[in-house]
Enzyme design. Structure first.
Site, PDB file in Angstrom:
ATOM      1  N   VAL A   1      -1.778  -3.373  -3.695  1.00 27.17           N
ATOM      2  CA  VAL A   1      -2.886  -4.079  -3.052  1.00 27.17           C
ATOM      3  C   VAL A   1      -2.389  -4.837  -1.825  1.00 27.17           C
ATOM      4  O   VAL A   1      -3.049  -4.847  -0.780  1.00 27.17           O
ATOM      5  CB  VAL A   1      -3.566  -5.041  -4.048  1.00 27.17           C
ATOM      6  CG1 VAL A   1      -4.503  -6.002  -3.325  1.00 27.17           C
ATOM      7  CG2 VAL A   1      -4.347  -4.245  -5.099  1.00 27.17           C
ATOM      8  N   GLU A   2      -1.224  -5.442  -1.929  1.00 30.18           N
ATOM      9  CA  GLU A   2      -0.715  -6.258  -0.831  1.00 30.18           C
ATOM     10  C   GLU A   2      -0.391  -5.446   0.414  1.00 30.18           C
ATOM     11  O   GLU A   2      -0.853  -5.780   1.506  1.00 30.18           O
ATOM     12  CB  GLU A   2       0.534  -7.032  -1.279  1.00 30.18           C
ATOM     13  CG  GLU A   2       0.260  -8.164  -2.245  1.00 30.18           C
ATOM     14  CD  GLU A   2      -0.593  -9.256  -1.630  1.00 30.18           C
ATOM     15  OE1 GLU A   2      -0.600  -9.412  -0.400  1.00 30.18           O
ATOM     16  OE2 GLU A   2      -1.263  -9.963  -2.399  1.00 30.18           O
ATOM     17  N   THR A   3       0.435  -4.414   0.261  1.00 28.07           N
ATOM     18  CA  THR A   3       0.966  -3.745   1.463  1.00 28.07           C
ATOM     19  C   THR A   3       1.075  -2.232   1.354  1.00 28.07           C
ATOM     20  O   THR A   3       1.707  -1.599   2.195  1.00 28.07           O
ATOM     21  CB  THR A   3       2.374  -4.289   1.795  1.00 28.07           C
ATOM     22  OG1 THR A   3       3.270  -3.966   0.712  1.00 28.07           O
ATOM     23  CG2 THR A   3       2.355  -5.793   2.031  1.00 28.07           C
TER      24      THR A   3
END
Length: 356
Positions: free
Chosen positions: A144-146
């Site tokens: 989700v982050e990167t």
């Protein structure tokens, strides 16, 4: 997404790990600086007395070399885009869980997650053994982050943090003290790791690496998991995995416990509203859910811990409800949004199912 700096946990936040802002260093009380002006009106930070005074004070607080600290901040540049991106979105933006979920639980992230899991299975297993955090949760967060390091940010962290430390925009709650503390943490990390402060890239708010840790969280929760003498969250998946698992464990992750249960929300508006008051903080026993007319699934009825009634708005459609445990709450300490936490859970689960 909504305002990333506002601790409103029920709605999606602007993306960054926020471990990003939920776990920042304690604010430092410093004199207020001048309101931001147009870029062409701002003198270089190296020529500003307030910035150089901050450099001296920061060096003393963090045990840094004063000349090195002054030189580092003199190389920082004001970035107008950062002051725009930090502002909250327009009011009245409708929340929509289905649309939010579709951004993260999608084929690109699932394929990349399968590769990340396969290449780092050893580290994921070791992290789960040590801290009790399932591989699917760690994989979900990094995805989700990167997208597993594909989108770690294109802003120089030095510039982003300096801009928000010395020229925080008007029109929203001032977070100058928070970003100054993060700037100090960043400089300390760079000296600790022998990095050129002008080199690291990250988000517009200064979050770094595959898991988008803010500098203070990197110092506090970052782990040299492969014991190579460095904490590298940009290129080293072992350190990324260990640091994410360690972070969640520090915020109360309970080994072998679920994140949530299915629930039918109370029909009565008053009962539903009362259960929603604590937001994502688990506050009610299963008996209290039943007393208010909330019908838990079989596993939820057998749970002996506290629960939170979580509501995810769905645009014009009916909201989605579930009962969150302490482990769901732990994920929201990474980013203060129930939408974010559920996207992490569902992405990780989608990847786990594909593996099998």
């Amino acid at each position: 997404m909504t305002d990333l700096l506002r601790p409103s946990n029920r709605f999606p936040a602007r993306r960054f790990a926020l471990q990003a802002l939920g776990a920042g260093a304690a604010a430092i009380a410093l004199p207020a600086l001048a309101a931001p002006r147009k870029d062409e009106e701002l003198p270089p930070y190296g020529e500003r007395e307030d910035v150089m005074r901050f450099a001296e004070d920061a060096a003393q607080r963090q045990g840094l070399d004063p000349a090195w600290t002054r030189e580092a901040l003199a190389r920082a540049r004001f970035v107008p885009a950062v002051t725009r991106l930090i502002m909250p979105p327009p009011a009245g933006t409708a929340k929509n869980w289905a649309a939010y979920r579709a951004r993260f639980v999608e084929p690109l992230r699932i394929r990349a997650g399968l590769t990340f899991w396969a290449e780092n299975e050893r580290w994921l297993s070791l992290a789960e053994e040590r801290w009790g955090v399932p591989a699917a949760i760690v994989v979900g967060i990094v995805g989700v982050e990167t997208i597993y390091g594909r989108n770690t940010g294109a802003y120089r962290v030095l510039d982003a943090l300096a801009t928000l430390s010395f020229d925080f925009p008007t029109g929203r709650r001032d977070r100058t003290p928070f970003f100054r503390s993060e700037l100090e943490a960043f400089l300390r990390y760079c000296q600790q790791e022998n990095l050129d402060p002008a080199e690291p890239l990250g988000s517009y708010a200064g979050a770094m690496g595959m898991p988008q840790f803010m500098p203070s969280s990197l110092l506090r929760y970052g782990i040299d998991f492969d014991e190579d003498g460095h904490i590298d969250l940009q290129r080293n998946p072992a350190d990324v995995i260990g640091s994410v698992a360690h972070y969640l464990a520090q915020f109360g992750w309970e080994r072998d416990a679920p994140t949530h249960f299915g629930v039918a929300a109370p029909v009565e508006v008053r009962d539903r509203a009362l259960l929603l008051v604590p937001d994502i903080l688990p506050s009610f026993a299963t008996a209290e859910f039943a007393e208010r007319g909330a019908r838990l699934d079989e596993a939820g009825r057998a749970w002996d811990g506290k629960l939170a009634l979580i509501e995810l708005a769905n645009g014009d459609a009916a909201p989605v409800y579930f009962a969150g445990t302490g482990n769901f709450y732990a994920i929201t300490r990474y980013n203060w949004s129930s939408y974010y936490a559920m996207a992490v859970i569902e992405l990780g689960e989608a990847i786990r199912r594909q593996r099998h």
